[in-house]
Design a protein around this motif. Structure first.
Motif, PDB file in Angstrom:
ATOM      1  N   TRP A 139     -34.795  44.002 130.365  1.00 30.57           N
ATOM      2  CA  TRP A 139     -35.279  45.036 131.281  1.00 30.57           C
ATOM      3  C   TRP A 139     -36.320  44.423 132.206  1.00 30.57           C
TER       4      TRP A 139
ATOM      5  N   SER B 297     -38.439  44.582 136.263  1.00 28.26           N
ATOM      6  CA  SER B 297     -38.886  45.423 137.370  1.00 28.26           C
ATOM      7  C   SER B 297     -37.857  45.370 138.495  1.00 28.26           C
TER       8      SER B 297
ATOM      9  N   ASP C 103     -43.612  48.660 140.204  1.00 23.75           N
ATOM     10  CA  ASP C 103     -43.682  48.970 138.779  1.00 23.75           C
ATOM     11  C   ASP C 103     -45.042  49.594 138.466  1.00 23.75           C
TER      12      ASP C 103
ATOM     13  N   PRO D 129     -40.794  48.341 129.248  1.00 22.74           N
ATOM     14  CA  PRO D 129     -39.575  49.080 128.898  1.00 22.74           C
ATOM     15  C   PRO D 129     -39.649  49.490 127.433  1.00 22.74           C
TER      16      PRO D 129
ATOM     17  N   LYS E 284     -37.089  50.467 136.590  1.00 24.31           N
ATOM     18  CA  LYS E 284     -36.674  49.418 135.668  1.00 24.31           C
ATOM     19  C   LYS E 284     -35.172  49.207 135.805  1.00 24.31           C
TER      20      LYS E 284
END
Length: 729
Positions: free
Chosen positions: A521, A523, A529, A534, A556
């Motif tokens: 996961w 940005s 962000d 995550p 994400k």
């Protein structure tokens, strides 16, 4: 001297040409038209070892030093990261015969031939020796064997299921309390029996109100169908104009109603099941057993994806859906039992409220204050790859496994700098976009997302400078994380070339609930962000379970194996209109269907209007097993005419490039040990990608094959023609 972006704040571009110009400026190639690249395909450790042989042959002939770009995907990234990291650590290393860090003595180069600046003979192959003797990278030492690997995965699964179970218990308890008191307030009076509408101990009609609601919704669907069928008889112009839009709206409404009715039946069955089992402990065991069965089906599908097996429909699909249902129903049943037997009394008032508050607190803490990238299989996958292909100096000299602390901190933005800026390394991943509104992304399941020293991103998200990418929530993306993400073959919502069982939405939700993913996961380059990691709540519950996300506009984004988009790694090189592209294809293709090549050719034609046309005298048919002849030796070892094919690349601006395609193939003139290995292992050189436990013999067989297939190419008249055309003397 070339300039490199030094922005301290995020800088985004949606123009790929801006990214390409920055790369060429960094490589001091601005204005050059004879830019060359090497692409190393996916295929796990098999592709890495084969690609290493390809590289060594190019080194021997003095060609690797003329390569400007190196694009890698999946298993090819193991090799690419090893070279990029070695060149970063040692600026005296290079891509010439005298300085190549991944083995010289093995390819017949003496110190006299290589030059006086070569290292002492004893140091020439230390890194190569380490890699090939640690090719079984998932179990490098006894204490880090597959049992410990499985234990980490099991811990991750239990953690994931525990958090989601806690969330479902909270949601179930609050929903039952709210619905009961709403019904109590509305129906209190003459109709007193509805007062206990949710009481599991009273009569069936009251207990089954949700099932009745589901039946009513189905009846409404039937009534809507009757009215629609009568409406089809009407023929006025006004009705005809409204019919199309009305049909679309009706289809959406029917779909939503069917989903709601199905949910009513599932939830409405819970009190009947608990009454049928009667004992609370037995109910918990039954629900737990259902969850375990579903988990085993998820693991089974995970292993099938690892072996790249395809479901054949019929019984296999039934098992998938039953397994998913067992997991979901088991969790819901456990939530219902805990809600009605522990947190709510018979009048549906809160009971044990202190424990309920504690459950809310624990679910939030362990649901939010975690990082899925470090909790699931991705992190252990990354670490084992990093330790094998980016080892510490003392690990290399002692030829012993050690923690790779230097590589753990090596940032992608620091690679390909100074003297060793070439070959410029592009690591290809796939950004998962099944819910994108743009069909070019949703249909393919994603887009090609690059991680490189200067820029990271994709056409879908735009490209952000690497020195700012991920900086808001982490220290920045590391070379090790990029390598591991590019090789995240087993991931929900993604599959090789966008086709496979892990694209199935049911399988994907099942694997997500078990936290079985190798992906990363990250940005979104186009969205700022908020510094949150995550976690199980977002994007876990929100995106992976409830499917609210997986678009190019999310904060994400989930990155997976680049082979889920294009597995030969030359997609980005075509975008850059390189004059010469050498492709090392180490992917498993036992039937020689050239699947990965076909997928890449189709994508670059559609996306870049670049046509790849193979030379009629050097087509892929010469790579087919047995194409050389039919004597006993050739038949036994399935000898091909050659292990390469050559094509012209017709770019959309009128320029023409050359594609050299090198593939796993048995050819004449190989060393005896390779033929022997083939005799003992009939599936060689296309052994399953699921085999990631290479011993020294297996690693050497593929490395030597890559070397001799490429040497055969470099000694041919076909290559002499290429050298002349591209001025590579």
């Amino acid at each position: 001297m070339p300039t490199t972006p030094k922005q301290t704040k995020s800088e985004l571009t949606n123009d790929p040409n801006f990214v390409i110009d920055a790369e060429l400026n960094h490589l001091e190639l601005s204005g050059r038209k004879d830019v060359k690249g090497l692409a190393i395909s996916g295929g796990g450790i098999r592709s890495a070892s084969f690609g290493l042989g390809v590289m060594q042959a190019l080194v021997l002939k003095g060609q690797l030093e003329k390569i400007d770009y190196m694009s890698t995907v999946s298993g090819g990234g193991y090799l690419g990261a090893a070279l990029t990291y070695a060149l970063k650590k040692d600026q005296t290393a290079g891509t010439t015969a005298a300085t190549f860090p991944l083995g010289r003595k093995e390819i017949g180069i003496t110190r006299k031939e290589a030059g006086k600046d070569t290292k002492p003979d004893g140091d020439d192959n230390n890194l190569l020796n380490f890699i090939r003797q640690h090719a079984s990278y998932l179990s490098p030492v006894k204490s880090l064997d597959m049992i410990s690997f499985s234990a980490v995965v099991l811990r991750s699964m239990i953690m994931s299921l525990s958090v989601y179970l806690g969330i479902f218990i909270i949601a179930m308890t609050c929903s039952l309390w709210l619905l009961y008191h709403i019904a109590h307030g509305v129906f209190d009076g003459p109709v007193t029996y509805t007062k206990t509408v949710f009481d599991y101990s009273i009569s069936i009609p009251e207990k089954g109100i949700l099932i009745v609601a589901g039946i009513i919704i189905l009846m409404l669907m039937v009534i809507m169908g009757l009215f629609y069928s009568l409406g089809t008889y009407l023929k006025s112009e006004r009705v005809s104009r409204a019919r199309y839009s009305g049909f679309i709206g009706g289809q959406k409404a029917l779909g939503a109603m069917l989903k709601i009715s199905f949910a009513c039946f599932i939830l409405g069955s819970l009190p009947f099941v608990t009454d049928w089992i009667q004992d609370s402990i037995k109910t918990v065991f039954a629900a737990g057993g259902s969850t375990v069965i579903g988990s085993f089906v998820g693991i089974w599908q995970y292993m099938k994806a690892r072996r790249k097996e395809k479901n054949k429909g019929g019984l296999s699909d039934i098992v998938i859906y039953l397994g998913a249902f067992a997991l979901f129903y088991g969790i819901i049943l456990l939530a219902y039992v805990h809600a009605t037997r522990f947190f709510l009394d018979k009048d549906y008032d809160f009971n044990n409220s202190g424990y309920f508050v504690l459950l809310i607190a624990l679910s939030f803490v362990f649901g939010y204050f975690v990082n899925l990238n470090y909790l699931g299989p991705h992190y252990i996958w990354r670490n084992r790859l990093m330790e094998a292909f980016m080892p510490e100096k003392d690990a290399i000299t002692q030829n012993q496994w050690k923690a790779a602390k230097g590589a753990d901190a090596a940032l992608m933005k620091d690679m390909c700098q100074g003297k060793n800026r070439k070959p410029y390394h592009i690591i290809n991943t796939n950004i998962i976009l099944p819910n994108s509104k743009k069909v070019e992304y949703s249909g393919r399941g994603g887009d090609n997302f690059i991680i490189s020293p200067l820029y990271c991103g994709s056409s879908a998200t735009g490209w952000e400078t690497t020195n700012t990418f991920q900086n808001e929530s982490t220290r920045g993306v590391t070379l090790a994380s990029a390598m591991a993400t590019s090789a995240a073959a087993l991931n929900p919502n993604a599959a090789v070339s966008g086709q496979g069982i892990t694209r199935n939405i049911v399988v994907s939700i099942l694997l997500s609930m078990l936290n079985l993913r190798l992906g990363y996961w990250a940005s979104n380059p186009k969205r700022k962000d908020l510094k949150s990691s995550p976690n199980f709540l977002n994007p876990g519950l929100k995106t992976e379970i409830f499917r609210w996300g997986f678009t190019e506009d999310d904060r994400k984004v989930l990155l997976s194996d680049g082979g889920h988009y294009e597995n030969l790694a030359f997609y980005e090189l075509i975008r850059r209109k390189l004059s010469l592209i050498i492709v090392s294809d180490g992917g498993a293709d036992p039937l020689f269907n050239f699947d990965d090549l076909a997928n890449a050719v189709e994508k670059v034609r559609v996306d870049f209007n670049a046509i790849i046309d193979f030379d009629k005298h050097c087509k892929t048919d010469g790579i087919l097993p047995g194409s050389l002849g039919d004597d006993l030796f050739q038949k036994k070892y399935e000898i091909a005419k050659r292990g390469y094919a050559i094509a012209k690349i017709y770019y959309n601006d009128g320029t023409v490039g050359t594609l050299v395609y090198i593939k796993l193939a048995m050819i004449d003139g190989l060393p005896t040990d390779i033929y022997s290995y083939k005799g003992l292992n009939p599936t060689f050189p296309h052994q399953s990608t699921s085999d990631q436990f290479f011993d020294e013999n297996q690693f050497e067989a593929y490395r030597e094959l890559g070397y001799y297939v490429t040497k055969h190419l470099l000694d041919s008249n076909d290559w002499k023609k290429i050298v002349s055309e591209h001025k590579m003397n």
